[in-house]
Write a protein that holds these residues in place. Structure first.
Motif, PDB file in Angstrom:
ATOM      1  N   LEU A 505       0.839  -1.205   0.000  1.00 23.40           N
ATOM      2  CA  LEU A 505       0.000   0.000   0.000  1.00 23.40           C
ATOM      3  C   LEU A 505       0.874   1.256   0.000  1.00 23.40           C
ATOM      4  CD1 LEU A 505      -2.820  -0.966   2.547  1.00 23.40           C
ATOM      5  CD2 LEU A 505      -2.801  -1.236   0.055  1.00 23.40           C
ATOM      6  N   ARG A 506       1.940   1.218   0.796  1.00 20.63           N
ATOM      7  CA  ARG A 506       2.842   2.362   0.865  1.00 20.63           C
ATOM      8  C   ARG A 506       3.584   2.543  -0.462  1.00 20.63           C
ATOM      9  NH1 ARG A 506       4.537   4.955   5.566  1.00 20.63           N
ATOM     10  NH2 ARG A 506       6.493   6.139   5.407  1.00 20.63           N
ATOM     11  N   ASN A 507       3.999   1.434  -1.065  1.00 17.85           N
ATOM     12  CA  ASN A 507       4.630   1.511  -2.390  1.00 17.85           C
ATOM     13  C   ASN A 507       3.691   2.176  -3.398  1.00 17.85           C
ATOM     14  OD1 ASN A 507       6.788   0.068  -1.357  1.00 17.85           O
ATOM     15  ND2 ASN A 507       6.213  -1.870  -2.318  1.00 17.85           N
ATOM     16  N   THR A 508       2.434   1.779  -3.347  1.00 17.43           N
ATOM     17  CA  THR A 508       1.456   2.266  -4.317  1.00 17.43           C
ATOM     18  C   THR A 508       1.228   3.764  -4.175  1.00 17.43           C
ATOM     19  OG1 THR A 508       0.368   0.102  -4.278  1.00 17.43           O
ATOM     20  CG2 THR A 508      -0.896   1.953  -5.166  1.00 17.43           C
ATOM     21  N   VAL A 509       1.053   4.240  -2.960  1.00 20.21           N
ATOM     22  CA  VAL A 509       0.816   5.675  -2.753  1.00 20.21           C
ATOM     23  C   VAL A 509       2.069   6.475  -3.106  1.00 20.21           C
ATOM     24  CG1 VAL A 509       0.185   7.448  -1.074  1.00 20.21           C
ATOM     25  CG2 VAL A 509      -0.944   5.222  -1.010  1.00 20.21           C
ATOM     26  N   THR A 510       3.228   5.919  -2.824  1.00 17.41           N
ATOM     27  CA  THR A 510       4.476   6.607  -3.174  1.00 17.41           C
ATOM     28  C   THR A 510       4.583   6.799  -4.683  1.00 17.41           C
ATOM     29  OG1 THR A 510       5.611   5.686  -1.240  1.00 17.41           O
ATOM     30  CG2 THR A 510       6.990   6.510  -3.028  1.00 17.41           C
ATOM     31  N   ILE A 511       4.339   5.755  -5.446  1.00 18.55           N
ATOM     32  CA  ILE A 511       4.423   5.844  -6.906  1.00 18.55           C
ATOM     33  C   ILE A 511       3.331   6.762  -7.450  1.00 18.55           C
ATOM     34  CG2 ILE A 511       4.236   4.538  -9.046  1.00 18.55           C
ATOM     35  CD1 ILE A 511       6.902   4.228  -7.513  1.00 18.55           C
ATOM     36  N   ALA A 512       2.144   6.694  -6.878  1.00 15.02           N
ATOM     37  CA  ALA A 512       1.068   7.587  -7.316  1.00 15.02           C
ATOM     38  C   ALA A 512       1.430   9.042  -7.064  1.00 15.02           C
ATOM     39  CB  ALA A 512      -0.232   7.228  -6.593  1.00 15.02           C
ATOM     40  N   THR A 513       2.053   9.325  -5.933  1.00 10.50           N
ATOM     41  CA  THR A 513       2.467  10.691  -5.607  1.00 10.50           C
ATOM     42  C   THR A 513       3.550  11.173  -6.559  1.00 10.50           C
ATOM     43  OG1 THR A 513       1.876  10.438  -3.271  1.00 10.50           O
ATOM     44  CG2 THR A 513       3.526  12.115  -3.800  1.00 10.50           C
ATOM     45  N   LEU A 514       4.423  10.271  -6.958  1.00 16.46           N
ATOM     46  CA  LEU A 514       5.518  10.652  -7.852  1.00 16.46           C
ATOM     47  C   LEU A 514       5.051  10.902  -9.275  1.00 16.46           C
ATOM     48  CD1 LEU A 514       8.434   8.307  -6.743  1.00 16.46           C
ATOM     49  CD2 LEU A 514       8.565  10.788  -6.973  1.00 16.46           C
ATOM     50  N   VAL A 543      -9.138  -2.381  -9.469  1.00 12.09           N
ATOM     51  CA  VAL A 543      -9.607  -2.162  -8.098  1.00 12.09           C
ATOM     52  C   VAL A 543      -8.617  -1.270  -7.351  1.00 12.09           C
ATOM     53  CG1 VAL A 543     -10.179  -3.258  -5.900  1.00 12.09           C
ATOM     54  CG2 VAL A 543     -10.879  -4.337  -8.051  1.00 12.09           C
ATOM     55  N   VAL A 544      -7.325  -1.518  -7.537  1.00 15.72           N
ATOM     56  CA  VAL A 544      -6.311  -0.670  -6.899  1.00 15.72           C
ATOM     57  C   VAL A 544      -6.431   0.766  -7.409  1.00 15.72           C
ATOM     58  CG1 VAL A 544      -3.844  -0.282  -6.563  1.00 15.72           C
ATOM     59  CG2 VAL A 544      -4.741  -2.621  -6.585  1.00 15.72           C
ATOM     60  N   HIS A 545      -6.636   0.891  -8.713  1.00 18.71           N
ATOM     61  CA  HIS A 545      -6.817   2.220  -9.300  1.00 18.71           C
ATOM     62  C   HIS A 545      -8.008   2.937  -8.663  1.00 18.71           C
ATOM     63  CE1 HIS A 545      -7.887   5.352 -12.106  1.00 18.71           C
ATOM     64  NE2 HIS A 545      -8.980   4.715 -12.427  1.00 18.71           N
ATOM     65  N   GLN A 546      -9.118   2.218  -8.517  1.00 20.67           N
ATOM     66  CA  GLN A 546     -10.302   2.830  -7.918  1.00 20.67           C
ATOM     67  C   GLN A 546     -10.046   3.193  -6.459  1.00 20.67           C
ATOM     68  OE1 GLN A 546     -13.066   3.661  -9.687  1.00 20.67           O
ATOM     69  NE2 GLN A 546     -13.537   4.808  -7.822  1.00 20.67           N
ATOM     70  N   TRP A 547      -9.299   2.358  -5.764  1.00 19.00           N
ATOM     71  CA  TRP A 547      -8.938   2.647  -4.368  1.00 19.00           C
ATOM     72  C   TRP A 547      -8.143   3.950  -4.285  1.00 19.00           C
ATOM     73  CZ3 TRP A 547      -3.756   2.075  -2.327  1.00 19.00           C
ATOM     74  CH2 TRP A 547      -3.655   2.244  -0.944  1.00 19.00           C
ATOM     75  N   LEU A 548      -7.157   4.116  -5.167  1.00 22.64           N
ATOM     76  CA  LEU A 548      -6.382   5.356  -5.185  1.00 22.64           C
ATOM     77  C   LEU A 548      -7.258   6.557  -5.509  1.00 22.64           C
ATOM     78  CD1 LEU A 548      -3.046   4.427  -7.009  1.00 22.64           C
ATOM     79  CD2 LEU A 548      -3.269   5.329  -4.685  1.00 22.64           C
ATOM     80  N   SER A 549      -8.199   6.386  -6.446  1.00 21.57           N
ATOM     81  CA  SER A 549      -9.085   7.483  -6.822  1.00 21.57           C
ATOM     82  C   SER A 549      -9.944   7.925  -5.650  1.00 21.57           C
ATOM     83  CB  SER A 549      -9.986   7.058  -7.990  1.00 21.57           C
ATOM     84  OG  SER A 549      -9.223   6.645  -9.096  1.00 21.57           O
ATOM     85  N   GLY A 557      -6.386  14.591 -12.885  1.00 22.34           N
ATOM     86  CA  GLY A 557      -5.997  13.276 -13.371  1.00 22.34           C
ATOM     87  C   GLY A 557      -6.877  12.203 -12.773  1.00 22.34           C
ATOM     88  N   GLU A 558      -6.399  10.969 -12.871  1.00 18.13           N
ATOM     89  CA  GLU A 558      -7.170   9.849 -12.345  1.00 18.13           C
ATOM     90  C   GLU A 558      -7.145   9.809 -10.823  1.00 18.13           C
ATOM     91  OE1 GLU A 558      -9.108   7.432 -14.003  1.00 18.13           O
ATOM     92  OE2 GLU A 558      -8.913   8.986 -15.517  1.00 18.13           O
ATOM     93  N   TRP A 559      -6.022  10.157 -10.248  1.00 16.49           N
ATOM     94  CA  TRP A 559      -5.909  10.330  -8.804  1.00 16.49           C
ATOM     95  C   TRP A 559      -4.796  11.329  -8.541  1.00 16.49           C
ATOM     96  CZ3 TRP A 559      -1.447   7.928  -9.906  1.00 16.49           C
ATOM     97  CH2 TRP A 559      -1.461   6.691 -10.564  1.00 16.49           C
TER      98      TRP A 559
END
Length: 756
Positions: A505-514, A543-549, A557-559
């Motif tokens: 989860l932390r990896n995902t938010v980090t990459i989304a922020t970047l 599903v992960v994409h929707q979670w980030l959104s 953007g998308e998120w």
């Protein structure tokens, strides 16, 4: 905000002769509807206690209602109803956004939904109809009405209007409520509906009190250019309350002088003017701009914060209307150093020497080389920006009294909002506010408004029922990240992602922020390269994409990233220390736009996290062909260029003869003049000399003029820095190059230099 089926309503009212009149209405907030006064009473004055019934589009039951306000002016012909039925179950609706047409340009697409009698079925039940068409803003202005030219209107039969029953319908343009339908224009055979304008309603005594929710008039025909006045959505996490657009904390009054300066700038007689407000992240640039926007909107200006990520995403239709605005115009561009092309397109479209007053306010971290490049883009840009004032925003006053007041206000205001955050509803946060003690506010870190708000939020969370384990000197960012992690875990579990580890989860938010993502397909493609998600199928990635959104919704953007910026940079900095290889695959797969964003975030994070700068340098040196031009662009734009400059120097020095194409790409990215930011002048100019020199030495003689100009720029800089011997040496090299280009002894060559 969409005109949902559940908001559109039938309105029935019993008349003095016991008959029932009918019309349409629209739910503008829980239990509140807007309609036309003549639907309620043929006299235009609703009787107190008159029987009124309401039925929303998707229900069969009629609900009791009462008129709480109606205009005393019969030409306005609008009323507000409150549903009084105890059994009414409020649908989950947010207050509407109100609008006006700000441009004189014709043909604005609009629509109204209601229940005309012509669609009544044999059993009396009416179908809902959508009257779609176009509005010309100047038509009906004297009567304060909009004229909707209806596409495919019903045919008139007899003396009655085919639109009977449509009165009271809400007229929308781009999801903003423009007005209320009140009549069918008799001269157009059913092809033109008249609607009372929202600005007429706002001018009516008691109307704004009757609709209860805070309301402003936004420019509906320009709405897609601008962010909403405030984000009224329920905050998804504690950190969301720190965003400027959440407006969770009151205005910081010690900035009133800064606000007054900007108001004064807007009030001059100049037709066009631009200004750059710059300063470190967290000082309150965006909040200051939003306060200016709110102030000027109350004064009748057309204004807003432009949301486009780049010029390609600026919506063409509203962009084309800017030149025809009927009132003074202020455009705000945040992160202008990363979006100079957006500034350019806006200025090209507003017209700088005709029409009404136009102001362009840019917000940036620095006034560096990006600013000079922007002014040099074209004759128009040079003319538009040559007199633009640079306005540095400094840290908050060092006196702790002002800081403590701001801290206390933030504690009170955030405490009043925390119950809206998912998972925090059960705590009486205002009761805990008095327990939150301020930290030592005298340090330089507390010159940041965001830092004060962050401290207030963390203090409240730690006083709550589930504090994070932390020592007294644990950074506030680290404490808040513990609470954000809980939010990620809780929401991920509820959407079927319980199998993902906390690290993933932390990896995902980090990459989304970047990196961000501009489309769903781009989002899924990026997520497929995140450590912990690589083995997931497309359905799971969606599903992960929707979670980030849901976590961090975005208007662009998308998120969006984890915000505010400082918190996102802290996440990137701390997580990449533990997982330095996390960015390798996403960087390799990213689009140029995503790389540009990622390099900006990494460069900013390197200020407090040097290991991020070293990672960034390794990437640039290792893949100069891919990352070199983007790194050079970010050098020009960022206030943290050190690691990127060093990376480019090492990359160019280590480039082999086979890297000629890479050097050519870099050469095309250099600015034509000397950098405006003094910090960059020498290293960037020497880098240019290195690149042009390598290319010239490898037979690319077409780069000799650029090489000569770079040596001349270096000479000028050395002379201004009083480094005379170095200036003379650089001048001699430049002069020799010019002589080779123009012929030995050329007066033109020698005359290109100042005397040292």
């Amino acid at each position: 905000m969409p005109t949902t089926v559940e908001r559109v309503a039938e309105v029935w009212a019993r008349q003095a002769d016991a008959s029932w009149s009918s019309g349409s209405g629209y739910l503008i907030a829980p239990r509140l509807l807007i309609t036309s006064t003549h639907v309620l009473s043929a006299t235009g004055r609703p009787e107190p206690g008159a029987e009124i019934k309401v039925r929303t589009a998707s229900r069969t039951r009629l609900w009791s209602a009462a008129c709480t306000w109606s205009s005393a002016d019969p030409t306005v012909d609008v009323a507000v109803l409150e549903i009084t039925d105890d059994d009414w179950a409020d649908p989950p609706v947010a207050p509407v956004r109100w609008g006006r047409l700000a441009s004189r340009r014709a043909e604005v697409v609009c629509q109204a939904s209601g229940f005309p009698e012509v669609l009544a079925q044999p059993d009396g039940v009416r179908e809902r109809d959508q009257a779609g068409g176009r509005v010309n803003p100047e038509a009906g202005a004297k009567q304060r009405r909009y004229h909707l030219q209806v596409l495919n209107p019903p045919k008139r039969r007899g003396a009655g209007s085919p639109w009977a029953g449509m009165s009271g319908a809400a007229l929308f343009a781009d999801d903003l409520l423009l007005g209320v339908v009140v009549a069918d224009h008799q001269g157009y055979g059913g092809a033109r509906l008249l609607a009372t304008r929202a600005e007429a309603l706002f001018a009516e005594p008691g109307f704004l009190d009757a609709i209860t929710a805070p309301a402003v008039l936004e420019p509906a025909d320009l709405a897609r250019l601008f962010s909403p006045p405030a984000d009224r959505r329920r905050p998804r996490s504690p950190a969301a309350l720190l965003r400027a657009d959440a407006e969770a904390v009151r205005w910081f009054t010690p900035r009133d002088n800064e606000l007054a300066r900007l108001v004064g700038w807007c009030s001059t007689d100049e037709i066009f003017d631009a200004r750059l407000v710059f300063g470190a992240g967290g000082l309150g640039k965006t909040r200051l701009a939003r306060q200016l926007v709110a102030h000027l909107r109350r004064e009748g200006w057309v204004t807003g914060q432009v949301v486009a990520e780049n010029a390609a995403t600026l919506p063409e239709e509203p962009l084309s209307r800017l030149r025809a605005c009927d009132r003074p115009l202020l455009l705000v561009v945040d992160y202008a150093e990363t979006r100079p092309d957006v500034v350019r397109r806006l200025i090209e479209n507003v017209g700088i020497d005709d029409g009404g007053a136009v102001r362009v306010l840019m917000l940036a971290r620095s006034a560096g080389q990006w600013w000079q490049r922007l002014t040099a883009k074209s004759d128009l840009m040079e003319y538009a920006l040559e007199l633009a004032e640079l306005h540095p925003l400094t840290a908050l006053p060092t006196r702790t009294g002002a800081r403590e007041t701001a801290f206390r206000e933030a504690v009170v205001d955030i405490a009043a909002q925390l119950h809206r955050v998912s998972g925090l509803q059960e705590t009486r946060w205002p009761d805990l506010a008095a327990q939150v003690a301020p930290p030592d506010l005298g340090g330089p870190g507390y010159g940041s408004l965001m830092r004060l708000h962050l401290s207030a939020l963390v203090g409240l969370l730690q006083a709550g029922p589930a504090p994070a384990a932390a020592r007294s000197r644990t950074p506030h960012e680290k404490v808040l990240m513990v609470h954000e992690n809980r939010y990620w875990r809780r929401t991920a579990d509820t959407v079927g992602l319980a199998f993902l580890s906390d690290d993933t989860l932390r990896n995902t938010v980090t990459i989304a922020t970047l990196f961000g993502a501009s489309s769903k397909s781009q989002a899924v493609a990026l997520l497929s390269h995140v450590l912990g998600l690589r083995d997931l199928g497309e359905n799971e990635l969606l599903v992960v994409h929707q979670w980030l959104s849901t976590l961090y919704p975005s208007q662009e953007g998308e998120w969006g990233p984890l915000e505010p910026d400082r918190l996102g940079e802290y996440l990137v900095g701390t997580h990449l220390r533990e997982w330095p290889d996390l960015i390798n695959e996403p960087l390799a797969a990213a689009s140029p736009t995503q790389l540009h964003q990622a390099f900006h975030v990494l460069a900013r994070a390197s200020g407090d996290h040097p290991h991020v700068g070293r990672l960034l340098k390794e990437q640039v040196v290792g893949q100069l062909a891919r990352y070199g031009p983007i790194a050079l662009q970010v050098v020009i734009e960022t206030e943290q260029p050190g690691y990127l400059i060093s990376a480019l120097e090492d990359g160019v020095a280590g480039a082999s003869a086979s890297d000629e194409a890479t050097l050519v790409a870099l050469a095309g990215s250099f600015p034509t003049g000397a950098p405006a930011l003094n910090l960059l002048v020498e290293p960037l100019t020497r880098l240019a000399i290195s690149v042009y020199g390598r290319l010239t030495g490898e037979g690319r003689t077409n780069y000799r003029p650029e090489l000569a100009r770079a040596w001349q720029n270096l000479s000028d800089h050395m002379r201004e820095a009083q480094r005379h011997e170095e200036a003379l040496a650089a001048r001699a090299v430049a002069l020799e190059l010019y002589r080779e280009l123009t012929g030995r002894g050329s007066a033109a060559a020698g005359g290109a230099f100042h005397a040292s």
